[in-house]
Design an enzyme around this catalytic site. Structure first.
Site, PDB file in Angstrom:
ATOM      1  N   ILE A  29      15.142 -17.932  10.917  1.00  0.00           N
ATOM      2  CA  ILE A  29      15.641 -16.741  10.237  1.00  0.00           C
ATOM      3  C   ILE A  29      17.066 -16.957   9.733  1.00  0.00           C
ATOM      4  O   ILE A  29      17.889 -17.594  10.388  1.00  0.00           O
ATOM      5  CB  ILE A  29      15.576 -15.522  11.188  1.00  0.00           C
ATOM      6  CG1 ILE A  29      15.897 -14.241  10.435  1.00  0.00           C
ATOM      7  CG2 ILE A  29      16.468 -15.715  12.409  1.00  0.00           C
ATOM      8  CD1 ILE A  29      15.635 -12.987  11.245  1.00  0.00           C
TER       9      ILE A  29
ATOM     10  N   LYS B  20      15.719 -19.182   3.161  1.00  0.00           N
ATOM     11  CA  LYS B  20      14.422 -19.475   2.520  1.00  0.00           C
ATOM     12  C   LYS B  20      14.230 -18.681   1.229  1.00  0.00           C
ATOM     13  O   LYS B  20      13.882 -19.231   0.186  1.00  0.00           O
ATOM     14  CB  LYS B  20      13.277 -19.137   3.487  1.00  0.00           C
ATOM     15  CG  LYS B  20      13.272 -19.907   4.763  1.00  0.00           C
ATOM     16  CD  LYS B  20      12.158 -19.447   5.672  1.00  0.00           C
ATOM     17  CE  LYS B  20      12.280 -17.987   6.052  1.00  0.00           C
ATOM     18  NZ  LYS B  20      13.544 -17.646   6.745  1.00  0.00           N
TER      19      LYS B  20
ATOM     20  N   ASP C 110     -32.599   6.715 -11.649  1.00  0.00           N
ATOM     21  CA  ASP C 110     -31.368   6.561 -10.880  1.00  0.00           C
ATOM     22  C   ASP C 110     -30.184   6.543 -11.833  1.00  0.00           C
ATOM     23  O   ASP C 110     -30.062   5.639 -12.661  1.00  0.00           O
ATOM     24  CB  ASP C 110     -31.417   5.265 -10.062  1.00  0.00           C
ATOM     25  CG  ASP C 110     -30.203   5.108  -9.148  1.00  0.00           C
ATOM     26  OD1 ASP C 110     -29.427   6.070  -9.030  1.00  0.00           O
ATOM     27  OD2 ASP C 110     -30.041   4.029  -8.574  1.00  0.00           O
TER      28      ASP C 110
ATOM     29  N   ASP D 226     -24.459  11.709  -8.998  1.00  0.00           N
ATOM     30  CA  ASP D 226     -25.425  10.629  -8.808  1.00  0.00           C
ATOM     31  C   ASP D 226     -26.801  11.189  -8.483  1.00  0.00           C
ATOM     32  O   ASP D 226     -27.050  11.668  -7.380  1.00  0.00           O
ATOM     33  CB  ASP D 226     -24.952   9.714  -7.679  1.00  0.00           C
ATOM     34  CG  ASP D 226     -25.908   8.556  -7.442  1.00  0.00           C
ATOM     35  OD1 ASP D 226     -26.712   8.262  -8.348  1.00  0.00           O
ATOM     36  OD2 ASP D 226     -25.843   7.956  -6.366  1.00  0.00           O
TER      37      ASP D 226
ATOM     38  N   ASN E  96      20.318 -26.611   3.772  1.00  0.00           N
ATOM     39  CA  ASN E  96      20.937 -25.589   2.933  1.00  0.00           C
ATOM     40  C   ASN E  96      22.335 -25.254   3.453  1.00  0.00           C
ATOM     41  O   ASN E  96      22.729 -25.685   4.532  1.00  0.00           O
ATOM     42  CB  ASN E  96      20.035 -24.349   2.931  1.00  0.00           C
ATOM     43  CG  ASN E  96      20.429 -23.338   1.889  1.00  0.00           C
ATOM     44  OD1 ASN E  96      21.018 -23.680   0.864  1.00  0.00           O
ATOM     45  ND2 ASN E  96      20.131 -22.077   2.146  1.00  0.00           N
TER      46      ASN E  96
ATOM     47  N   THR F 297       7.773 -17.670   3.357  1.00  0.00           N
ATOM     48  CA  THR F 297       7.332 -17.144   4.657  1.00  0.00           C
ATOM     49  C   THR F 297       8.490 -16.516   5.421  1.00  0.00           C
ATOM     50  O   THR F 297       9.655 -16.841   5.174  1.00  0.00           O
ATOM     51  CB  THR F 297       6.707 -18.261   5.513  1.00  0.00           C
ATOM     52  OG1 THR F 297       7.734 -19.222   5.833  1.00  0.00           O
ATOM     53  CG2 THR F 297       5.581 -18.953   4.773  1.00  0.00           C
TER      54      THR F 297
END
Length: 1267
Positions: free
Chosen positions: A577, A581, A80, A269, A704, A651
């Site tokens: 949103i 972040k 093989d 092979d 923030n 995220t």
């Protein structure tokens, strides 16, 4: 010589030899055999071709003989080129009797374990013994001994040794043994690690493999050197070459066959009988020779008479000037059985003997050229220089002229290098051939160009299927139909061949496509149990015996381990949103030294934020995919600097990408919830809060945008307490406000903290608090203590005793209550202004938990999923969770959280869901889209691994614990689109993209509508689907047409309606008879579920038919009578009926119930329900009137909150009315408004809409009937 050998251990192979041919060369004759199948075994199986092949253990192929032991015992081993290990069966398989060998020595008791994907296996010991190769003897060869095996012969591999078997001993966890070619070099038998292979033609029974040299009389024409390509950077694992052209030649003409996949990566092979090429190319070849694909047999077939065809195929390699090998039809037509051939029982070939065609199809790289090609090619494999020498073979040659390699690393003798190999990357245009050669191939045989029509076949009794070399499917569904696939290769589980992937939209070879063919254990434990469950129970007993339970392990953690854990933080940044972040994350990376410069969101400077690595993210200024990174923060306290290791995940904030937040929260120990100082708690903030509570994630709240006009941090703190219903108090107050914001007052230590220097890189800390805010600081500190007294007993006692707690006591109380999910400390700053980010990092280290502080539970699958604690201790057995999948240029990347134990490169892990063992070839730490390779990851850490074919949410163990981990919550899709590629030629790329997107994102779904036959994609919203359509265009170059979004309507009944329905049909023979009586009514107990109940008395309907009634009801609810959508909130009661002696059946009662339900549905006041979405809109206050006008047309306003500068409106809106709303909102608010939607509930649609929908549905049905 030994030193030289060691230098090439990373790229050598295991080979087999039999007779010494000369100085520096060893030759071994090989024979092609088809071992007889066990007739008893076959009689136990179904007699179809596919099942026999699938279950057969005896394989046809090339075998060779050798001797082993003292005295020598004869061995026959299969050759093989696709593997690199040697193993032999023991005496139970009538092959080797170790007790008869004086030199036999076990070096790894019960540690040999090899399995093949078709179910065959061998288990036993590792041993060393004398190994004879003709006139040469190796005195100390390490091999595997199959004490337990269902294979009657062993195997010897001569491929690359990347997956060489591992022998563990008491001193080391792994020790690689010297394989056969290394031993041969060390013994001076050969000069270099290279060999040549001559298989001869199909009818010949022998060939040869020549180690250390070539035989110039075994080939004709020029021997040409071409490059072997690495499967990843500088890593060679298989004989991967560039296949660049193919011509079909026959007496009637010549055709140039093309493929979109050219240049095609193919593996040479000799372990595989057939050759496998891309489907588009294979179909052209089949058309040329008149082969037909038989779905029942899983193979392309053709008449056996085609062995006499005069046609041939010319394979070209390494560009236009590379070598070409002609393969004639007599090498490509293979017998299917070892007895009388099966015959075609239908079609143009009816009555003719059927044979297998030597070229089959496969749908993704790497492709294979097996024995059907290699018999026509003389191939030299140079594993030192990573080259292949290739020439046309001289069939049945009896002459010999052996030329040895002169030294280690010498070039292939007598070979010339193929010129212009760089042109192998050129992609020819894919054209349809004229099939001028087809007539010459078939030479009078019946032909067809409709390759997909399978002809029926019959087998004569008593014949046995001839076995075509052991194969195993690489990936389900990749072939035209269910069939034998190519066996799993011993690759590094991914391929990234730069030279072969030019202009390719995605990597050719991914971790989902390749897997390890053989599986060895690297652990030092003896795996004596046969099944994984037995092994797990055994390990549990051993742990208990050694007092290594999780509790005991935690008690015995070393100080060093405890210190390591105490300084690890796994945190996420989550928020609504546009709360900042990604901007916050960018500052964290800058202040910790992870990045050298700050870049802003939207890529204004042409670079973009580090964590927004996707081009779409930088263009739109939003986070689409969560991104992971790691960094170290040096925290100074009382003059002592402690370094904390922080794994951080940034995220998305948009509701459409909520799954990214879900899976991040599932594996994180803590989080920073970012809030806008002006807007405060917003719609997505509430969603994020819900997710944090779902997974019990402690949080620090960071306010923030303190420099914005209208910033009011104390209003935000109050909203956290009231809207999020979690105790919160500020542990800082601002110095200055809005544009005058310059820093914060730390209320715990009562000190002023200001940023100084370029980008605020330095901190100025002072005990002097400005007089104008000193009173406010005292007041807010007292409020902090009072809030802590409500959630912490120690502070409560001090408060009642009217004592002032010390800063250390306050810090300890904040940490305890935060980890207990009773409290969230609130810090503040401005990321865009580079102010007060470092104090937030200090708060993360002070108040958020380390992995040992959080109770992580697993489910013991051996004890009815009883919960069991996991301890982040490296010495315990491994338990980890794959929480995210991602495709990249190197293959599938699997993000993994290690909960217990450690993971090492090269280790084998056990997938608890699939019960499969997988090898971990590469471990990386992620830095956004960059990777850093590591050798080991400890407990409590987050990493990513390559080469693991799994699903998101799979649990991995080391095989010693029967544990599973609970997966994450996946919300239902709320919006659908019909989609199709504009060009039919893009179908493959479209399919590949869809499969990738579904693997990566559990909320992205795809299905084909049974009625419309449209491809439907579903997701979390308009933006979600829009992003994926854009990614299709950019990443896969596929332009798509999309249809009107399909709303997931529902149907229900509003009142009770009785029914008495009789089904009576007669059509010759037994008919259908069933009578059902009862009523349909709304399900008052659960308006979201359907309920079936029987109240039959007296046995008018037997019990066996009542179950069919229930089944019929639930089938009818799948497709409602009004719109064809699901029926919900309905109950059906059956209380009477009748049967017929011969005509009643399960089918009849199921059908009768469905028809009765549909008939009664209208009488029961059937209505259409539409999904109502909880829609939250935020916009500047000046646009309130415009938005009120928009929303009055679309839904019901539930709540409105007006702030200083903006307002928030919450409304329940029909999803059908919200399509395209983002465009209207942007127009009404000058682009300043934003909205989010999440599913609320179903409600009856307006009557006019119901009439429109029903009329449209009836029209569609009518159109289908008339087609």
């Amino acid at each position: 010589m030994k030193g030289t050998t060691a230098a090439v251990l990373g790229s050598v192979f295991v080979g087999v030899v039999s007779s010494q041919a000369g100085n520096g060369v060893v030759q071994w004759s090989i024979q092609k055999k088809h071992k007889p199948a066990d007739p008893l075994g076959l009689r136990k199986r179904a007699s179809t071709y596919e099942e026999v092949i699938q279950n057969e253990q005896i394989r046809g192929g090339y075998f060779t003989t050798c001797k082993m032991g003292t005295p020598a015992q004869d061995l026959t081993l299969q050759l093989d080129t696709g593997s690199s290990d040697i193993w032999v069966p023991d005496s139970d398989a009538n092959a080797v009797d170790p007790s008869n060998s004086a030199t036999f020595k076990v070096v790894g008791k019960n540690k040999f374990d090899i399995s093949y994907v078709d179910g065959s296996f061998a288990k036993g010991d590792y041993f060393t013994d004398v190994f004879e190769i003709g006139g040469a003897t190796l005195s100390n060869m390490t091999m595997g001994l199959g004490n337990k095996t269902d294979i009657s012969y062993g195997l010897v591999g001569v491929g690359y040794a990347l997956n060489e078997a591992i022998v563990a001993d008491e001193k080391t966890t792994s020790a690689a043994y010297p394989n056969l070619p290394v031993n041969m070099v060390d013994e001076g038998l050969i000069n270099t690690v290279a060999y040549s292979l001559w298989l001869n033609d199909l009818d010949a029974s022998d060939g040869s493999i020549l180690f250390g040299g070539i035989d110039t009389k075994k080939y004709v024409g020029d021997l040409t050197r071409i490059a072997i390509y690495p499967t990843q950077q500088d890593l060679y694992t298989s004989f991967l070459v560039a296949f660049t052209s193919l011509q079909a030649v026959s007496p009637s003409g010549t055709d140039t066959l093309t493929s979109r996949s050219f240049p095609i990566p193919v593996v040479l092979d000799s372990g595989t009988t057939l050759s496998y090429l891309p489907t588009d190319l294979a179909k052209q070849i089949w058309t040329e020779v008149g082969a037909t694909y038989s779905a029942s047999e899983g193979l392309a077939l053709l008449p056996c008479s085609m062995q006499n065809s005069k046609g041939y195929f010319s394979f070209g390699f390494a560009g236009p000037s590379g070598p070409k090998i002609n393969v004639t039809m007599d090498e490509l037509v293979l017998d299917l059985t070892d007895g009388q051939a099966p015959v075609f029982s239908a079609g143009e070939y009816r009555g003719q003997d059927a044979c297998a065609f030597g070229i089959q199809n496969f749908t993704s790289a790497p492709y294979l050229l097996g024995d059907t090609f290699l018999r026509s090619a003389y191939v030299v494999y140079d594993l030192v220089n990573n080259q292949v020498g290739i020439a046309a073979t001289d069939f049945n040659s009896t002459k010999s002229n052996i030329v040895p390699f002169p030294s280690m690393g010498a070039e292939i003798p007598s070979a010339t290098v193929a010129p212009n190999q760089q042109q192998a990357t050129a992609k020819p245009s894919a054209t349809q051939p004229g099939y001028a050669a087809s007539t010459g191939f078939t030479d009078g045989a019946a032909t067809t160009t409709d390759w997909i029509i399978g002809r029926q076949m019959t087998y004569k009794p008593g014949t046995h299927m001839r076995v075509i070399r052991a194969v195993a499917t690489l990936h389900s569904g990749r072939a035209v139909a269910a069939r034998q696939g190519v066996r799993h290769f011993s690759l590094a589980s991914r391929v990234a061949v730069a030279a072969l992937t030019v202009d390719t939209p995605s990597p050719r070879w991914t971790a989902s496509q390749l897997g390890s063919r053989r599986h060895f254990s690297e652990t030092p434990f003896v795996r004596a149990a046969v099944s994984a469950a037995d092994a797990a129970l055994k390990q549990a007993k051993e742990l208990a015996a050694a007092n290594m339970t999780p509790e005991a392990a935690a008690a015995r953690m070393t100080p060093a381990e405890l210190k390591r854990l105490s300084q690890v933080r796994n945190i996420g940044i989550a928020a609504h949103i546009d709360s900042g972040k990604t901007t916050v994350t960018e500052r964290i990376l800058f202040y910790t030294g992870r990045v050298k410069a700050i870049h802003e969101v939207r890529g204004r400077d042409g670079v973009g934020a580090k964590m927004d690595s996707m081009e779409l993210e930088r263009e739109r200024g939003i986070t689409i995919q969560s991104a992971a990174t790691f960094t170290d923060w040096a925290k100074k306290e009382n003059g002592v600097e402690e370094t904390y290791h922080v794994n951080l995940i940034d995220t998305p904030g948009h509701i459409d990408f909520t799954i990214e937040v879900e899976r991040a929260m599932r594996v994180l120990d803590g989080a920073v919830m970012v809030l806008c100082a002006v807007s405060g708690v917003q719609s997505q903030t509430i969603t994020v809060d819900r997710q944090m509570k779902r997974y019990s994630v402690p949080r620090v709240s960071f306010i923030n945008k303190m420099d914005r006009m209208g910033a009011n941090p104390f209003k935000v703190v109050d909203q956290i307490n009231k809207k999020l219903k979690i105790a919160a108090a500020a542990i800082q107050i601002p110095i200055g406000s809005e544009k005058e914001f310059e820093g914060v007052i730390d209320l715990v230590e009562m000190r002023a903290i200001r940023n100084d220097g370029a980008r605020g890189i330095n901190l100025k800390i002072s005990k002097e608090i400005p007089t104008e805010i000193k009173e406010l600081a005292e007041q807010k500190r007292q409020e902090l203590i009072e809030k802590l007294a409500d959630v912490d007993d120690e502070i409560a006692e001090l408060f009642l005793d009217e004592k002032t707690p010390t800063p250390l006591q306050i810090k300890a109380a904040i940490r305890r209550s935060t980890i207990a999910l009773k409290f969230t400390p609130v810090v503040m700053g401005s990321a865009i202004a580079d102010k007060s980010i470092q104090p937030m990092l200090d708060a993360v280290c002070d108040y958020l938990p380390n992995p040992a502080d959080v109770p992580n539970m697993a489910l013991d699958l051996s004890k009815a999923e009883a919960p069991v604690a996991l301890i982040p201790y490296n010495s315990l057995p491994f338990v980890g969770l794959a929480f995210k999948l991602e495709e990249n240029p190197y293959g599938q990347l699997t993000y993994m959280r290690v909960y217990q134990g450690s993971i090492k490169k090269g280790q084998y892990l056990f997938n608890s869901r699939t019960n499969k063992k997988v090898r971990i070839p590469r471990i990386v730490r992620m830095h956004s889209n960059e990777m850093e390779d590591v050798a080991e990851i400890g407990a409590g850490e987050i990493c990513a691994v390559f080469g693991v074919d799994c699903a998101s949410g799979d649990t991995f163990t080391d095989g010693h614990l029967p544990y599973g981990l609970s997966s994450m919550y996946v919300p239902d899709a709320v919006m659908s689109l019909s989609i199709k590629p504009k060009r039919s030629s893009d179908a493959d790329a479209f399919s590949k993209a869809m499969n990738r997107f579904m693997r990566e994102d559990p909320t992205f779904r795809l299905h084909v509508d049974e009625e419309s036959e449209e491809t439907i994609i579903s997701g979390m919203g308009e933006l979600h689907l829009e992003i994926y359509i854009e990614r299709l265009r950019r990443e896969y170059k596929v332009d798509c047409e999309t249809g009107q979004p399909r709303v997931a309507y529902r149907e229900t009944v509003t009142t009770r309606a009785d029914f008495d329905f009789l089904l009576k049909r007669q059509s010759g023979g037994p008919g259908d008879y069933a009578r059902v009586c009862g009523w349909v009514a709304p399900n008052e107990r659960n308006p979201e579920e359907n309920h079936f109940e029987t109240q039959v008395v007296g046995g008018t309907i037997p019990d066996k038919y009542l179950a069919s009634c229930g089944k019929g009801f639930h089938e009818a609810c799948v497709k409602g009578p009004l719109l064809g959508h699901k029926v919900i909130g309905t109950e059906l009661i059956v209380n009477d009926g009748a049967t017929h002696v011969t005509d009643s059946s399960d089918h009849a009662f199921s059908l009768a119930t469905q028809m009765a339900f549909r008939k009664a549905f209208e009488s029961a006041g059937g209505v259409v329900l539409e999904p109502l979405m909880k829609t939250t809109i935020t916009a500047p206050a000046e646009f309130q009137g415009n938005i009120l006008m928009l929303m009055n047309k679309r839904g019901t306003i539930v709540d409105t909150e007006v702030g200083a500068d903006d307002f928030t409106m919450v409304a329940d809106c029909s999803l059908n009315a919200m399509f395209g709303f983002s465009t209207h909102l942007r127009a009404a608010t000058q682009g300043k408004g934003e909205f989010s939607m999440e599913f609320s509930h179903y409600a009856a649609a307006p009557p006019h809409l119901q009439k429109e929908l029903i009329a449209k549905y009836v029209k569609e049905l009518e159109e289908k009937r008339t087609k």
